[in-house]
Each structure stands twice: as C-alpha cells, then as structure tokens.
Design a protein around this motif. Structure first.
Motif, PDB file in Angstrom:
ATOM      1  N   VAL A  65       0.882  -1.120  -0.071  1.00 17.37           N
ATOM      2  CA  VAL A  65      -0.059  -0.026   0.319  1.00 17.37           C
ATOM      3  C   VAL A  65       0.921   1.716  -0.487  1.00 17.37           C
ATOM      4  O   VAL A  65       0.116   2.335  -0.817  1.00 17.37           O
ATOM      5  N   ALA A  66       1.947   1.383   0.948  1.00 15.87           N
ATOM      6  CA  ALA A  66       2.977   2.841   0.751  1.00 15.87           C
ATOM      7  C   ALA A  66       3.811   2.036  -1.021  1.00 15.87           C
ATOM      8  O   ALA A  66       4.027   3.452  -0.853  1.00 15.87           O
ATOM      9  N   GLY A  67       3.494   1.588  -1.004  1.00 11.30           N
ATOM     10  CA  GLY A  67       4.585   1.986  -3.117  1.00 11.30           C
ATOM     11  C   GLY A  67       6.407   1.444  -2.602  1.00 11.30           C
ATOM     12  O   GLY A  67       6.934   1.901  -3.254  1.00 11.30           O
ATOM     13  N   GLU A  68       6.274   0.283  -0.917  1.00 14.71           N
ATOM     14  CA  GLU A  68       7.569   0.258  -1.189  1.00 14.71           C
ATOM     15  C   GLU A  68       7.897  -1.255  -1.417  1.00 14.71           C
ATOM     16  O   GLU A  68       9.443  -1.145  -2.165  1.00 14.71           O
ATOM     17  N   VAL A  69       6.201  -2.159  -1.814  1.00 12.04           N
ATOM     18  CA  VAL A  69       6.769  -2.977  -2.874  1.00 12.04           C
ATOM     19  C   VAL A  69       5.683  -2.988  -3.964  1.00 12.04           C
ATOM     20  O   VAL A  69       5.335  -2.603  -4.204  1.00 12.04           O
ATOM     21  N   ASP A  70       6.394  -3.356  -5.024  1.00 15.92           N
ATOM     22  CA  ASP A  70       5.745  -3.508  -6.441  1.00 15.92           C
ATOM     23  C   ASP A  70       6.375  -4.707  -7.474  1.00 15.92           C
ATOM     24  O   ASP A  70       7.244  -5.715  -7.450  1.00 15.92           O
ATOM     25  N   ILE A  71       5.080  -5.115  -8.530  1.00 14.15           N
ATOM     26  CA  ILE A  71       5.168  -6.304  -9.368  1.00 14.15           C
ATOM     27  C   ILE A  71       5.458  -5.390 -10.492  1.00 14.15           C
ATOM     28  O   ILE A  71       4.099  -4.359 -10.715  1.00 14.15           O
ATOM     29  N   GLU A  72       6.469  -5.822 -11.212  1.00 12.59           N
ATOM     30  CA  GLU A  72       6.559  -5.949 -12.927  1.00 12.59           C
ATOM     31  C   GLU A  72       6.261  -6.922 -13.645  1.00 12.59           C
ATOM     32  O   GLU A  72       6.800  -8.663 -13.154  1.00 12.59           O
ATOM     33  N   GLY A  73       5.712  -6.718 -14.035  1.00 11.06           N
ATOM     34  CA  GLY A  73       5.458  -7.812 -15.289  1.00 11.06           C
ATOM     35  C   GLY A  73       3.470  -8.491 -14.355  1.00 11.06           C
ATOM     36  O   GLY A  73       2.943  -7.841 -14.857  1.00 11.06           O
ATOM     37  N   ASP A  74       3.592  -9.858 -14.841  1.00 11.33           N
ATOM     38  CA  ASP A  74       2.506  -9.902 -15.230  1.00 11.33           C
ATOM     39  C   ASP A  74       1.377 -10.047 -13.623  1.00 11.33           C
ATOM     40  O   ASP A  74       2.041 -11.057 -12.787  1.00 11.33           O
ATOM     41  N   LEU A  75       0.962  -9.061 -13.349  1.00  8.09           N
ATOM     42  CA  LEU A  75       0.514  -9.288 -11.158  1.00  8.09           C
ATOM     43  C   LEU A  75      -0.045 -10.743 -11.464  1.00  8.09           C
ATOM     44  O   LEU A  75       0.120 -11.340 -10.422  1.00  8.09           O
ATOM     45  N   TYR A  76      -0.926 -11.355 -12.026  1.00  8.78           N
ATOM     46  CA  TYR A  76      -1.659 -13.019 -11.465  1.00  8.78           C
ATOM     47  C   TYR A  76      -0.724 -13.873 -11.507  1.00  8.78           C
ATOM     48  O   TYR A  76      -1.051 -14.118 -10.556  1.00  8.78           O
ATOM     49  N   ALA A  77      -0.221 -13.455 -12.561  1.00  5.79           N
ATOM     50  CA  ALA A  77       1.260 -14.787 -12.535  1.00  5.79           C
ATOM     51  C   ALA A  77       1.894 -14.519 -11.257  1.00  5.79           C
ATOM     52  O   ALA A  77       2.033 -16.011 -10.588  1.00  5.79           O
ATOM     53  N   ALA A  78       2.438 -13.148 -10.769  1.00  4.28           N
ATOM     54  CA  ALA A  78       3.381 -13.080  -9.949  1.00  4.28           C
ATOM     55  C   ALA A  78       2.552 -13.666  -8.809  1.00  4.28           C
ATOM     56  O   ALA A  78       2.653 -14.654  -7.521  1.00  4.28           O
ATOM     57  N   LEU A  79       1.077 -13.532  -8.602  1.00  3.51           N
ATOM     58  CA  LEU A  79      -0.181 -13.409  -7.227  1.00  3.51           C
ATOM     59  C   LEU A  79       0.474 -15.512  -7.535  1.00  3.51           C
ATOM     60  O   LEU A  79       0.297 -15.530  -5.734  1.00  3.51           O
ATOM     61  N   ASP A  80      -0.190 -15.964  -8.800  1.00  2.00           N
ATOM     62  CA  ASP A  80      -0.331 -17.534  -8.347  1.00  2.00           C
ATOM     63  C   ASP A  80       0.679 -18.162  -7.859  1.00  2.00           C
ATOM     64  O   ASP A  80       0.605 -18.700  -6.899  1.00  2.00           O
ATOM     65  N   LEU A  81       1.980 -17.373  -8.028  1.00  2.00           N
ATOM     66  CA  LEU A  81       3.334 -18.185  -8.151  1.00  2.00           C
ATOM     67  C   LEU A  81       3.907 -17.433  -6.160  1.00  2.00           C
ATOM     68  O   LEU A  81       4.063 -18.751  -5.573  1.00  2.00           O
ATOM     69  N   LEU A  82       3.279 -16.418  -6.083  1.00  2.00           N
ATOM     70  CA  LEU A  82       4.029 -16.282  -3.865  1.00  2.00           C
ATOM     71  C   LEU A  82       2.694 -16.931  -3.661  1.00  2.00           C
ATOM     72  O   LEU A  82       2.750 -17.725  -2.297  1.00  2.00           O
ATOM     73  N   ALA A  83       1.460 -16.929  -3.942  1.00  2.71           N
ATOM     74  CA  ALA A  83       0.302 -17.611  -3.177  1.00  2.71           C
ATOM     75  C   ALA A  83       0.403 -19.410  -3.146  1.00  2.71           C
ATOM     76  O   ALA A  83       0.279 -19.683  -1.891  1.00  2.71           O
ATOM     77  N   GLY A  84       1.142 -20.080  -3.688  1.00  2.00           N
ATOM     78  CA  GLY A  84       1.799 -21.334  -3.630  1.00  2.00           C
ATOM     79  C   GLY A  84       2.759 -21.949  -2.518  1.00  2.00           C
ATOM     80  O   GLY A  84       2.623 -22.906  -2.464  1.00  2.00           O
ATOM     81  N   LEU A  85       3.660 -20.786  -2.975  1.00  2.00           N
ATOM     82  CA  LEU A  85       4.929 -20.615  -1.562  1.00  2.00           C
ATOM     83  C   LEU A  85       4.488 -20.610  -0.355  1.00  2.00           C
ATOM     84  O   LEU A  85       4.493 -20.663   0.633  1.00  2.00           O
ATOM     85  N   ILE A  86       3.242 -19.114  -0.022  1.00  2.00           N
ATOM     86  CA  ILE A  86       3.366 -18.218   0.806  1.00  2.00           C
ATOM     87  C   ILE A  86       2.376 -18.864   1.920  1.00  2.00           C
ATOM     88  O   ILE A  86       1.588 -19.484   2.850  1.00  2.00           O
ATOM     89  N   TRP A  87       1.090 -18.795   0.912  1.00  2.00           N
ATOM     90  CA  TRP A  87      -0.468 -18.775   1.325  1.00  2.00           C
ATOM     91  C   TRP A  87      -0.865 -19.532   1.634  1.00  2.00           C
ATOM     92  O   TRP A  87      -2.066 -19.962   1.655  1.00  2.00           O
TER      93      TRP A  87
END
Length: 430
Positions: A65-87
């Motif tokens: 929210v503070a803009g200190e981290v962001d995603i470059e590239g496909d947002l859905y692909a990044a969240l999908d990959l991270l969800a499988g590892l973290i959530w």
C-alpha cells in the motif's frame, strides 16, 4: 554493496525450502532470480522493517500500500506463484515468518535487521482502518466499517465498476460477453428467481448505487425500498432514480437492516451484503429478514463463501482485507449460511454456485482500474488505488483456485400447510 536482491533471494529460499519463482529487484539496483519471471520490486528497505514488526501478510500488505514493494510483469502470474509458496503451503498458517514461534527463523530475522535497519516500525499507511472500538457489529461500528469501504468516492467506483455501478458478481453467458451485459443478466436473473411482478414490494438490503432497485422497478414494475449505510451510495442512487423517472417506485434510505419496520415485503434481495453481517449477528439477520417477508415471499441471498475448516475455531480473518478493504467483514461456509436460514424458518429451494463468474468479473474490474490508473489515483489516493488493485486481483485468483466461492441461495417463507408457491420444475422460477 549492490547485492541486496541476492541476499533477499537467498533468505527467502532458505525460509521456503525451495527456489523462489519470481525475480527480485532491490532498492540498490541489484537483481536476482530466474530470468523472464515476474519481478518483485523492493523499492525501499523500509518494507523489510514492516515485515520485522508485523511478520506475514499484514507486513507485506502495508509495504504494498505504501508503494515500497511492487510487481513488474503479469500481476496475476506473480500472485499465483507467491500464493503457492506463502499462502497455500500445505495447510500451514499464513503467518509463516514469526521468529518467536519458530526459533529457526531467528537468524532470518537478524538478516532482515541487517538489510532493513533496526529503526522503529514505520507507521501504517493512512488508508488503514485502525480505530475500531466497541463490540463487534453494533450499528455504530457497522456504519463506520461500511463508510470506510464505500465512501471513498463515487467517481472512483464508477471508473472501476463501469456504467452498471454493480459491485457484486456478474452472470456471464460467455467470457466474451461485456461486463455491462453480464451485470444486467445477473440483475434479471435475481428478479426472475424472486418472481417479481407489477406492484410487488421489494426490499433490497445493501442496495449500493441503486442498480438492482432500478432494474426491478423499470423492468418488472416493482415498488422498491433500498437500504444502505453509505451516504455517498444513497445520494448517487437517488440521482440515478430521478433521472430514470422512477422516484414514485423507489425509496432509498440510509438505514440499518435492523431498523426496517415497515414489512411485510413480497420479496427481499440481499446481494453482496451478508458478508458484512458477521457470525455474531447472522442468526439475527436471518430472523429479521424472515419476519419482514410475507407468507410465500422469497429471499435471494447472494453471498461469498469460504471453504470450511476441519476445525472451525482455527479460522482467521484475512488481516489485509480486515485492515484495508472490508473492516469487520467475515466469510462463512455455505453450509453454515444454509443452516442459519433454515433455523430462522426459511425453506431453501435452490443454491446456484457461480464462483467462476466472480473471477471473470474481478478481472474486468482490475482491467478498468489499470486502464485509467492516473484518474483512479486522482479520485482517491495512490495507496487506495493500490489496495483495490491488489485485493481484486488476489480475489480473482482465490475464486479460480476454489479457495472461496459465491452462491445465490433462493429461500421461501413457506406458510403453514406447505404451499411454497414454487413451480414444479426446478429453475423455472415463475
């Protein structure tokens, strides 16, 4: 030294026990990770301090929210990959980065201190709802929670939702249909399930910007009472209704569902509202709607549901959603919702799961937001726009992965004697 990305990657892989599937770019310009993968950009070391002071999802959310981290590239692909590892790591708790609960992580915490600095915790971004007092789901507290989510500017919601101004799952004939057609079809489906006809009194609980009320009055001749706790929604809805020439058929009130006393109604629609009711009030909610219906009247309850836990006492509200999106909101499993409605006296006649439809709807909302980002930020704030982009994209994936669903429950206040008024063939509706 320009090696922050390499050190962060090594630290993450040690914690996760497997290779990190995204690339990292750090504040010092360094990069590490698989080429061509989505890039997790850590713009400021302050993001690491947020994780130190609030490990897990909320720390990451505050940095986003503070803009200190962001995603470059496909947002859905990044969240999908991270969800499988973290959530979604085999049923482990979402908060997997807590050194107090896991001594093996103390070294990782020390490494984060070296990278991020040991300064005091950064204050949460301004968009976070922090001051909540009093018992859960009182009328006052519910009104504050609703205002936090809905009173952020009608212009912003119009940009995201499009001309329909419907903030709930659309009903798609095909993925190629337009959002407007799919929302119209959803409203019409609900009217048909309720068997609305000329002169019927409809109570629309959580009426939003008036779209359901307008459709029911204009297309079916119903007389509608719409209630909302959002003054901005009510003002917008009244203006639309006047422009449609329907002020003689529709009344919009800023009113809590617990304050409605002018039943009975022929039908009740509750579309995307019950998620705000909360477990402690759900039986009361069902009892009130039952009392407000005439004998033979129908209720259409359109509600997001979570998957049930084997141990329901282990269920935890999503911290990011609770702090930034839907304060005090709760999702219940479908079975619990059905049981509560039946305990109130309703006869459940149909359940239609439409979770894939919500994934499509959310992807269209995200596309609307991204296509006019500068205007979205101008209407609210950079932080608020970032919140909506993240929560809608992540929610789309949650629906696609069957982590959450959405269901339309049609229930009847069947009178003594058992004459429900329903047709013999299922899903004929009237």
């Amino acid at each position: 030294m320009a090696d922050a990305a390499l050190r962060l990657t090594a630290l993450a892989e040690e914690l996760l026990g497997e290779a990190l599937p995204v690339r990292i770019r750090a504040w010092d310009g360094s990069e590490a990770g698989p080429p061509g993968a989505p890039v997790l950009v850590v713009r400021h070391r302050r993001a690491l301090r947020r994780l130190l002071w609030k490990p897990g999802e909320l720390g990451l959310a505050r940095a986003w929210v503070a803009g200190e981290v962001d995603i470059e590239g496909d947002l859905y692909a990044a969240l999908d990959l991270l969800a499988g590892l973290i959530w979604e790591r085999g049923g482990e708790p979402k908060d997997t980065l807590h050194p107090v609960r896991d001594p093996r992580l103390r070294a990782a915490a020390k490494a984060l201190v070296k990278l991020g600095g040991a300064l005091p915790p950064p204050p949460p971004p301004a968009e976070e709802m922090r001051r909540r007092t009093g018992r859960l789901h009182t009328k006052r507290r519910d009104k504050e929670a609703i205002s936090h989510h809905y009173d952020v500017g009608n212009d912003f919601y119009e940009l995201v939702l499009g001309p329909s101004m419907v903030y709930s799952c659309a009903y798609w004939e095909s993925p190629e249909a337009t959002l407007e057609d799919a929302q119209r079809d959803k409203l019409d489906l609900i009217c048909r399930k309720l068997a609305l006809k000329e002169g019927d009194r409809l109570l629309d609980v959580g009426c939003g910007w008036g779209s359901m009320a307008i459709h029911a009055a204009r297309e079916y001749g119903a007389h509608v009472v719409g209630i909302t706790l959002s003054r901005e929604q009510a003002a917008f809805a009244r203006k639309r209704i006047a422009e449609e020439g329907l002020t003689d058929r529709i009344e919009i009130r800023v009113q809590d569902y617990r304050e409605v006393k002018d039943g009975p109604f022929d039908a009740i629609s509750s579309i995307g509202m019950a998620e705000h009711v909360g477990t402690v009030r759900y039986a009361e909610y069902a009892d009130i709607l039952y009392a407000l219906l005439k004998d033979g009247g129908r209720l259409l309850n359109h509600q997001i549901a979570r998957r049930p836990e084997r141990d329901e006492s282990a269920y935890q509200v999503d911290e990011f959603i609770d702090k930034y999106v839907f304060p005090d909101g709760e999702l219940a499993p479908l079975g619990r919702t059905l049981a509560t409605l039946e305990e109130a006296g309703f006869e459940a006649r149909d359940v239609e799961p439409i979770r894939e439809h919500y994934a499509l709807t959310l992807r269209h909302w995200v596309a609307n937001l991204e296509s006019d980002w500068a205007r979205a930020v101008r209407y609210t704030s950079p932080g608020r726009a970032r919140i909506w982009r993240l929560y809608m994209a992540a929610s789309a994936l949650s629906f696609e992965r069957n982590r959450i669903g959405v269901n339309q429950i049609l229930a009847v206040k069947t009178p003594v004697g058992g004459a429900s008024g329903m047709p013999l063939r299922s899903r004929t509706w009237n």
